[in-house]
Design a protein around this motif. Structure first.
Motif, short mmCIF file in Angstrom:
data_model
loop_
_atom_site.label_atom_id
_atom_site.label_comp_id
_atom_site.label_asym_id
_atom_site.label_seq_id
_atom_site.Cartn_x
_atom_site.Cartn_y
_atom_site.Cartn_z
N ALA A 6 25.03 -14.86 -27.14
CA ALA A 6 23.93 -13.97 -26.93
C ALA A 6 24.11 -12.54 -26.34
CB ALA A 6 23.16 -14.87 -25.84
N TYR A 7 23.28 -11.78 -26.50
CA TYR A 7 22.95 -10.58 -26.19
C TYR A 7 21.52 -10.45 -25.39
CZ TYR A 7 23.02 -5.71 -25.13
OH TYR A 7 22.76 -4.21 -24.58
N ASN A 8 21.65 -10.01 -24.14
CA ASN A 8 20.41 -10.12 -23.36
C ASN A 8 19.31 -11.16 -23.23
OD1 ASN A 8 18.91 -8.42 -21.53
ND2 ASN A 8 17.14 -7.94 -23.29
N VAL A 9 20.02 -12.42 -23.29
CA VAL A 9 19.41 -13.66 -23.23
C VAL A 9 20.00 -14.27 -21.97
CG1 VAL A 9 19.12 -15.79 -24.23
CG2 VAL A 9 18.91 -13.88 -25.74
N ALA A 10 18.99 -14.53 -21.05
CA ALA A 10 19.40 -15.16 -19.93
C ALA A 10 19.34 -16.83 -19.98
CB ALA A 10 18.31 -14.99 -18.51
N SER A 11 18.46 -17.36 -20.54
CA SER A 11 18.28 -18.75 -20.68
C SER A 11 17.53 -19.00 -22.05
CB SER A 11 17.77 -19.36 -19.47
OG SER A 11 16.21 -18.94 -19.27
N VAL A 12 17.62 -20.33 -22.18
CA VAL A 12 16.70 -20.75 -23.34
C VAL A 12 16.25 -22.21 -22.85
CG1 VAL A 12 16.60 -21.70 -25.88
CG2 VAL A 12 18.04 -19.66 -25.22
N THR A 13 15.19 -22.65 -22.69
CA THR A 13 14.74 -23.80 -22.44
C THR A 13 13.84 -24.68 -23.64
OG1 THR A 13 14.41 -23.10 -20.16
CG2 THR A 13 13.08 -24.95 -20.73
N ARG A 14 14.16 -25.91 -23.58
CA ARG A 14 13.50 -26.70 -24.39
C ARG A 14 12.27 -27.19 -23.63
NH1 ARG A 14 13.09 -32.32 -25.83
NH2 ARG A 14 12.59 -32.66 -27.95
N LEU A 15 11.18 -27.04 -24.30
CA LEU A 15 9.75 -27.20 -23.74
C LEU A 15 9.14 -28.54 -24.05
CD1 LEU A 15 8.14 -23.54 -24.02
CD2 LEU A 15 9.43 -24.65 -21.93
N ALA A 16 9.56 -28.78 -25.37
CA ALA A 16 8.86 -30.18 -26.06
C ALA A 16 9.72 -29.99 -27.44
CB ALA A 16 7.60 -30.17 -26.17
N SER A 17 9.58 -31.04 -28.34
CA SER A 17 10.22 -31.10 -29.52
C SER A 17 9.78 -29.84 -30.30
CB SER A 17 9.49 -32.49 -30.15
OG SER A 17 10.50 -32.62 -31.70
N GLY A 18 10.73 -29.21 -30.78
CA GLY A 18 10.48 -27.91 -31.65
C GLY A 18 10.03 -26.89 -31.02
N ARG A 19 9.75 -26.75 -29.57
CA ARG A 19 9.16 -25.63 -28.77
C ARG A 19 10.28 -25.17 -27.75
NH1 ARG A 19 4.58 -26.63 -25.59
NH2 ARG A 19 4.37 -24.30 -25.41
N TYR A 20 10.61 -23.84 -27.83
CA TYR A 20 11.69 -23.34 -26.81
C TYR A 20 11.07 -22.13 -26.14
CZ TYR A 20 14.47 -26.28 -29.84
OH TYR A 20 15.02 -27.41 -30.56
N ARG A 21 11.57 -21.96 -24.94
CA ARG A 21 11.38 -20.42 -24.36
C ARG A 21 12.73 -19.83 -23.97
NH1 ARG A 21 8.77 -22.05 -19.63
NH2 ARG A 21 6.86 -21.91 -20.50
N ILE A 22 12.61 -18.62 -24.64
CA ILE A 22 13.77 -17.66 -24.41
C ILE A 22 13.33 -16.46 -23.37
CG2 ILE A 22 15.16 -16.09 -25.57
CD1 ILE A 22 13.44 -18.45 -27.50
N LEU A 23 14.27 -16.43 -22.38
CA LEU A 23 14.16 -15.62 -21.29
C LEU A 23 15.22 -14.53 -21.38
CD1 LEU A 23 13.07 -17.74 -18.18
CD2 LEU A 23 11.49 -16.36 -19.65
N PHE A 24 14.78 -13.37 -21.31
CA PHE A 24 15.73 -12.14 -21.47
C PHE A 24 16.33 -11.71 -20.10
CE2 PHE A 24 12.55 -10.42 -24.55
CZ PHE A 24 13.14 -11.19 -25.53
N GLU A 25 17.87 -11.24 -19.98
CA GLU A 25 18.50 -11.16 -18.84
C GLU A 25 17.85 -9.59 -18.45
OE1 GLU A 25 22.57 -10.49 -19.11
OE2 GLU A 25 23.05 -12.42 -19.56
N THR A 26 17.57 -8.73 -19.05
CA THR A 26 17.09 -7.36 -18.80
C THR A 26 15.58 -7.32 -19.57
OG1 THR A 26 19.05 -6.40 -18.66
CG2 THR A 26 16.90 -4.95 -19.00
N VAL A 27 14.40 -7.27 -18.70
CA VAL A 27 13.16 -7.41 -18.98
C VAL A 27 12.80 -6.37 -19.98
CG1 VAL A 27 10.66 -7.33 -18.36
CG2 VAL A 27 12.46 -8.68 -17.21
N LEU A 28 12.32 -6.22 -20.91
CA LEU A 28 12.02 -5.24 -21.94
C LEU A 28 10.71 -4.40 -21.27
CD1 LEU A 28 12.14 -7.10 -25.49
CD2 LEU A 28 13.79 -5.88 -24.48
N PRO A 29 10.69 -3.13 -21.86
CA PRO A 29 9.56 -2.37 -21.00
C PRO A 29 8.23 -2.69 -21.48
CG PRO A 29 11.09 -1.18 -22.60
CD PRO A 29 11.68 -2.38 -22.58
N ASP A 30 8.02 -3.34 -22.45
CA ASP A 30 6.90 -3.76 -23.01
C ASP A 30 7.05 -4.80 -24.19
OD1 ASP A 30 7.15 -2.53 -25.57
OD2 ASP A 30 6.55 -0.68 -24.45
N ALA A 31 5.86 -5.38 -24.16
CA ALA A 31 5.96 -6.70 -25.39
C ALA A 31 5.91 -5.95 -26.86
CB ALA A 31 4.89 -7.73 -25.10
N LYS A 32 5.87 -4.70 -27.10
CA LYS A 32 5.99 -4.33 -28.30
C LYS A 32 7.37 -4.26 -29.07
CE LYS A 32 2.47 -1.10 -26.91
NZ LYS A 32 1.77 0.38 -26.84
#
Length: 88
Positions: A6-32
């Motif tokens: 990975a590059y700039n990925v802090a963690s990946v969490t399985r929320l439920a079957s087929g659902r995942y949350r990816i958190l960035f190491e360095t927060v991006l300046p915006d969601a664009k």
């Protein structure tokens, strides 16, 4: 969930079957930003799973995003391998 490379990925969490949350190491300046992801089927058939953000609850923010993986029938399904690229 095991993060193998990975590059700039802090963690990946399985929320439920087929659902995942990816958190960035360095927060991006915006969601664009945009992203694309693919997954692999649990079978050795080489079938590709589809990964997408849900249109009504995208959860794409500066700190990360949530994705879902679906089977060919459209139901949520885990994937043994997900490849994600974020474009900024």
């Amino acid at each position: 969930v095991q993060l193998r490379a990975a590059y700039n990925v802090a963690s990946v969490t399985r929320l439920a079957s087929g659902r995942y949350r990816i958190l960035f190491e360095t927060v991006l300046p915006d969601a664009k930003y945009c992203w694309v992801a693919t997954g692999r089927s649990n079978a050795n058939s080489g079938t590709v799973r589809f990964s997408a953000a849900r249109g009504t609850a995208d959860n794409k923010v500066e700190a990360g995003l949530e994705i879902v993986c679906t089977s060919s029938s459209g139901s949520l399904a885990d994937s043994p391998e997900i490849n994600l690229v974020v474009f900024r």
